[in-house]
Write a protein that holds these residues in place. Structure first.
Motif, PDB file in Angstrom:
ATOM      1  N   VAL A 153     -21.099  47.715 -46.955  1.00  0.00           N
ATOM      2  CA  VAL A 153     -20.016  47.745 -47.932  1.00  0.00           C
ATOM      3  C   VAL A 153     -19.548  49.178 -48.145  1.00  0.00           C
ATOM      4  N   ARG A 154     -18.252  49.370 -48.039  1.00  0.00           N
ATOM      5  CA  ARG A 154     -17.662  50.675 -48.336  1.00  0.00           C
ATOM      6  C   ARG A 154     -17.291  50.700 -49.817  1.00  0.00           C
ATOM      7  N   GLY A 155     -17.798  51.708 -50.530  1.00  0.00           N
ATOM      8  CA  GLY A 155     -17.441  51.868 -51.931  1.00  0.00           C
ATOM      9  C   GLY A 155     -18.180  50.952 -52.882  1.00  0.00           C
ATOM     10  N   HIS A 156     -19.367  50.486 -52.490  1.00  0.00           N
ATOM     11  CA  HIS A 156     -20.142  49.650 -53.428  1.00  0.00           C
ATOM     12  C   HIS A 156     -20.442  50.423 -54.701  1.00  0.00           C
ATOM     13  N   ASP A 157     -20.716  51.712 -54.553  1.00  0.00           N
ATOM     14  CA  ASP A 157     -20.889  52.599 -55.700  1.00  0.00           C
ATOM     15  C   ASP A 157     -19.545  53.248 -56.003  1.00  0.00           C
ATOM     16  N   PRO A 158     -18.924  52.906 -57.127  1.00  0.00           N
ATOM     17  CA  PRO A 158     -17.605  53.467 -57.433  1.00  0.00           C
ATOM     18  C   PRO A 158     -17.589  54.990 -57.456  1.00  0.00           C
ATOM     19  N   ALA A 159     -18.755  55.609 -57.671  1.00  0.00           N
ATOM     20  CA  ALA A 159     -18.821  57.075 -57.682  1.00  0.00           C
ATOM     21  C   ALA A 159     -18.714  57.659 -56.279  1.00  0.00           C
ATOM     22  N   ALA A 160     -18.917  56.820 -55.242  1.00  0.00           N
ATOM     23  CA  ALA A 160     -18.820  57.271 -53.850  1.00  0.00           C
ATOM     24  C   ALA A 160     -17.948  56.274 -53.085  1.00  0.00           C
ATOM     25  N   PRO A 161     -16.631  56.299 -53.305  1.00  0.00           N
ATOM     26  CA  PRO A 161     -15.739  55.259 -52.765  1.00  0.00           C
ATOM     27  C   PRO A 161     -15.668  55.217 -51.243  1.00  0.00           C
ATOM     28  N   ASP A 162     -16.035  56.303 -50.554  1.00  0.00           N
ATOM     29  CA  ASP A 162     -15.955  56.320 -49.096  1.00  0.00           C
ATOM     30  C   ASP A 162     -17.306  56.083 -48.416  1.00  0.00           C
ATOM     31  N   ALA A 163     -18.356  55.984 -49.195  1.00  0.00           N
ATOM     32  CA  ALA A 163     -19.694  55.803 -48.618  1.00  0.00           C
ATOM     33  C   ALA A 163     -19.910  54.350 -48.227  1.00  0.00           C
ATOM     34  N   GLY A 208     -16.903  46.922 -53.908  1.00  0.00           N
ATOM     35  CA  GLY A 208     -16.469  47.615 -52.714  1.00  0.00           C
ATOM     36  C   GLY A 208     -15.864  46.688 -51.681  1.00  0.00           C
ATOM     37  N   GLU A 209     -15.596  47.237 -50.506  1.00  0.00           N
ATOM     38  CA  GLU A 209     -14.994  46.479 -49.407  1.00  0.00           C
ATOM     39  C   GLU A 209     -16.069  46.112 -48.390  1.00  0.00           C
ATOM     40  N   VAL A 210     -16.302  44.817 -48.210  1.00  0.00           N
ATOM     41  CA  VAL A 210     -17.311  44.357 -47.256  1.00  0.00           C
ATOM     42  C   VAL A 210     -16.800  44.593 -45.838  1.00  0.00           C
ATOM     43  N   GLN A 211     -17.606  45.303 -45.035  1.00  0.00           N
ATOM     44  CA  GLN A 211     -17.241  45.580 -43.651  1.00  0.00           C
ATOM     45  C   GLN A 211     -17.779  44.502 -42.710  1.00  0.00           C
ATOM     46  N   SER A 212     -19.032  44.109 -42.925  1.00  0.00           N
ATOM     47  CA  SER A 212     -19.664  43.097 -42.088  1.00  0.00           C
ATOM     48  C   SER A 212     -20.894  42.580 -42.803  1.00  0.00           C
ATOM     49  N   VAL A 213     -21.393  41.426 -42.348  1.00  0.00           N
ATOM     50  CA  VAL A 213     -22.607  40.856 -42.923  1.00  0.00           C
ATOM     51  C   VAL A 213     -23.560  40.452 -41.807  1.00  0.00           C
ATOM     52  N   HIS A 214     -24.836  40.402 -42.132  1.00  0.00           N
ATOM     53  CA  HIS A 214     -25.854  39.859 -41.236  1.00  0.00           C
ATOM     54  C   HIS A 214     -26.936  39.235 -42.088  1.00  0.00           C
ATOM     55  N   VAL A 215     -27.828  38.493 -41.455  1.00  0.00           N
ATOM     56  CA  VAL A 215     -28.890  37.818 -42.193  1.00  0.00           C
ATOM     57  C   VAL A 215     -30.249  38.318 -41.733  1.00  0.00           C
ATOM     58  N   VAL A 273     -11.627  22.933 -37.016  1.00  0.00           N
ATOM     59  CA  VAL A 273     -10.577  23.315 -37.960  1.00  0.00           C
ATOM     60  C   VAL A 273     -11.174  24.285 -38.978  1.00  0.00           C
ATOM     61  N   LEU A 274     -10.458  25.361 -39.215  1.00  0.00           N
ATOM     62  CA  LEU A 274     -10.839  26.351 -40.213  1.00  0.00           C
ATOM     63  C   LEU A 274      -9.919  26.197 -41.408  1.00  0.00           C
ATOM     64  N   SER A 275     -10.504  25.972 -42.585  1.00  0.00           N
ATOM     65  CA  SER A 275      -9.728  25.773 -43.806  1.00  0.00           C
ATOM     66  C   SER A 275      -9.773  27.056 -44.633  1.00  0.00           C
ATOM     67  N   LEU A 276      -8.613  27.666 -44.831  1.00  0.00           N
ATOM     68  CA  LEU A 276      -8.548  28.945 -45.531  1.00  0.00           C
ATOM     69  C   LEU A 276      -8.573  28.763 -47.048  1.00  0.00           C
ATOM     70  N   ASN A 277      -8.977  29.834 -47.725  1.00  0.00           N
ATOM     71  CA  ASN A 277      -9.002  29.827 -49.179  1.00  0.00           C
ATOM     72  C   ASN A 277      -7.584  29.921 -49.741  1.00  0.00           C
ATOM     73  N   LEU A 278      -7.453  29.584 -51.002  1.00  0.00           N
ATOM     74  CA  LEU A 278      -6.148  29.606 -51.656  1.00  0.00           C
ATOM     75  C   LEU A 278      -5.777  30.996 -52.151  1.00  0.00           C
ATOM     76  N   ALA A 279      -6.790  31.847 -52.318  1.00  0.00           N
ATOM     77  CA  ALA A 279      -6.550  33.205 -52.819  1.00  0.00           C
ATOM     78  C   ALA A 279      -7.734  34.072 -52.424  1.00  0.00           C
ATOM     79  N   PRO A 280      -7.531  35.395 -52.334  1.00  0.00           N
ATOM     80  CA  PRO A 280      -8.666  36.288 -52.081  1.00  0.00           C
ATOM     81  C   PRO A 280      -9.699  36.150 -53.198  1.00  0.00           C
ATOM     82  N   GLN A 281     -10.959  36.361 -52.848  1.00  0.00           N
ATOM     83  CA  GLN A 281     -12.024  36.256 -53.836  1.00  0.00           C
ATOM     84  C   GLN A 281     -12.330  37.629 -54.411  1.00  0.00           C
ATOM     85  N   PRO A 282     -12.321  37.759 -55.737  1.00  0.00           N
ATOM     86  CA  PRO A 282     -12.656  39.061 -56.329  1.00  0.00           C
ATOM     87  C   PRO A 282     -14.004  39.567 -55.815  1.00  0.00           C
ATOM     88  N   GLY A 283     -14.017  40.819 -55.406  1.00  0.00           N
ATOM     89  CA  GLY A 283     -15.236  41.383 -54.840  1.00  0.00           C
ATOM     90  C   GLY A 283     -15.244  41.252 -53.329  1.00  0.00           C
TER      91      GLY A 283
END
Length: 350
Positions: free
Chosen positions: A168-178, A193-200, A253-263
């Motif tokens: 996640v980029r900017g998970h800490d608001p004090a470091a928005p580019d980290a 922040g902005e999620v870049q990718s996920v893994h499990v 078939v991929l069903s898209l969301n109706l709106a972006p999800q906060p976060g």
């Protein structure tokens, strides 16, 4: 031959023969489509509530990475799969008669107290109790479904509980580019922040064989709607399940969301959802992308993004009439039914 491929071939033996299959593996005219819906949480529930209206042969494959609330507490204390999303799927499959709606309310009921039972859902406790009694998660979920009169089957996607991790980029608001690693589905879902990718974790989790078999034997596979990074994409991170999605003869078939999800997906356009999914599963092809016509400001860009995945775009009014970003079950059912009829089918299902 890799060990993973050999496991997938062994899973194929679980798929029963199908007398109703016609040429090219399609279901014969008049038979109900075999549909598998993948996701988690409220998005999957919306899809299931719609799909149960148009087919009696429905299987839900549910994420098992939840670590918050009642599910997280039971997971931490007992080491079990998180039951919450499985419970929501079962509730969505309950019928509209008195029996179904009564049981749907019962299993969704949460206790309110000053003690340890506070905020535990009845359905979560019932599912975990049967897991302990029977020692078999799939058998236990089948039994709960039978008790509820569920119009379909509910399966976990993996046999072990998973930890979702995100860059996640900017998970800490004090470091928005980290860019930092954020752990846990509940935390990922609420990151500022902005999620870049996920893994499990574990990185190569075992898929539930019955879930893989259902995907391989389906006529249609439905992915989404739902929390993109924490409910939809995790299915693509279970290697055997992803291979089944890539190899199945089912249409996807991929069903898209109706709106972006906060976060998770703040600021995401519909086409960006497709681009993110493609980065996590570059070999996965789709047949249809379903979106609400009012939620697509740039149809041309969405069409181009869908083409890169091999898919056509279907736009339909599927949102609830009250203006909330939730799907209306009847409208979504009509959209799915039209897609099933138009894409790869001749004649009605029923």
């Amino acid at each position: 031959m890799t060990g993973r491929t050999s496991r997938l071939r062994r899973v194929r033996r679980l798929v029963p023969g199908r007398a109703v299959r016609g040429p090219e593996g399609r279901t014969k005219r008049g038979a109900q489509p075999k549909v598998v819906a993948l996701g988690g949480g409220h998005g999957l529930s919306a899809s299931l509530a719609a799909l149960r209206r148009i087919t009696g042969d429905l299987t839900a494959v549910v994420t098992v990475a939840d670590d918050g609330g009642s599910s997280g507490r039971l997971r931490d204390e007992l080491g079990v799969l998180p039951p919450g999303d499985l419970r929501k799927a079962l509730a969505a499959l309950c019928g509209d008669d008195d029996w179904g709606q009564t049981w749907a309310r019962v299993i969704k009921h949460r206790f309110t107290s000053e003690g340890d039972l506070h905020d535990h859902a009845v359905g979560n406790l019932l599912i975990v109790a049967l897991w302990e009694q029977l020692g078999d998660p799939v058998q236990a979920l089948d039994l709960v479904g039978k008790l509820l009169g569920a119009h379909g089957r509910v399966l976990p996607m993996s046999a072990v509980p998973l930890e979702l991790q995100a860059l996640v980029r900017g998970h800490d608001p004090a470091a928005p580019d980290a860019v930092t690693t954020v752990r846990g589905q509940a935390t990922v879902a609420l990151t500022p922040g902005e999620v870049q990718s996920v893994h499990v974790v574990p990185e190569d989790p075992p898929a539930v064989p019955e879930a893989v078999a259902a995907v391989l034997d389906a006529d249609w596979v439905v992915l989404g709607p739902g929390s993109w990074f924490s409910s939809v994409i995790p299915h693509l991170l279970v290697p055997e399940l992803l291979e089944a999605l890539q190899e199945t003869k089912a249409r996807r078939v991929l069903s898209l969301n109706l709106a972006p999800q906060p976060g998770e997906t703040d600021g995401f356009s519909p086409q960006r959802h497709l681009e993110v999914l493609a980065r996590h599963a570059p070999k996965l092809a789709l047949d249809v992308v379903l979106a609400d016509e009012a939620a697509v400001p740039d149809r041309e860009s969405l069409t181009e993004a869908a083409k890169r995945l091999g898919a056509a775009v279907e736009l339909a009014p599927v949102a609830a009439p009250d203006g909330s970003p939730t799907h209306d079950p009847e409208l979504l059912a009509a959209a799915y039914d039209r897609i099933f009829r138009m894409h790869g089918r001749i004649g009605p299902w029923r």
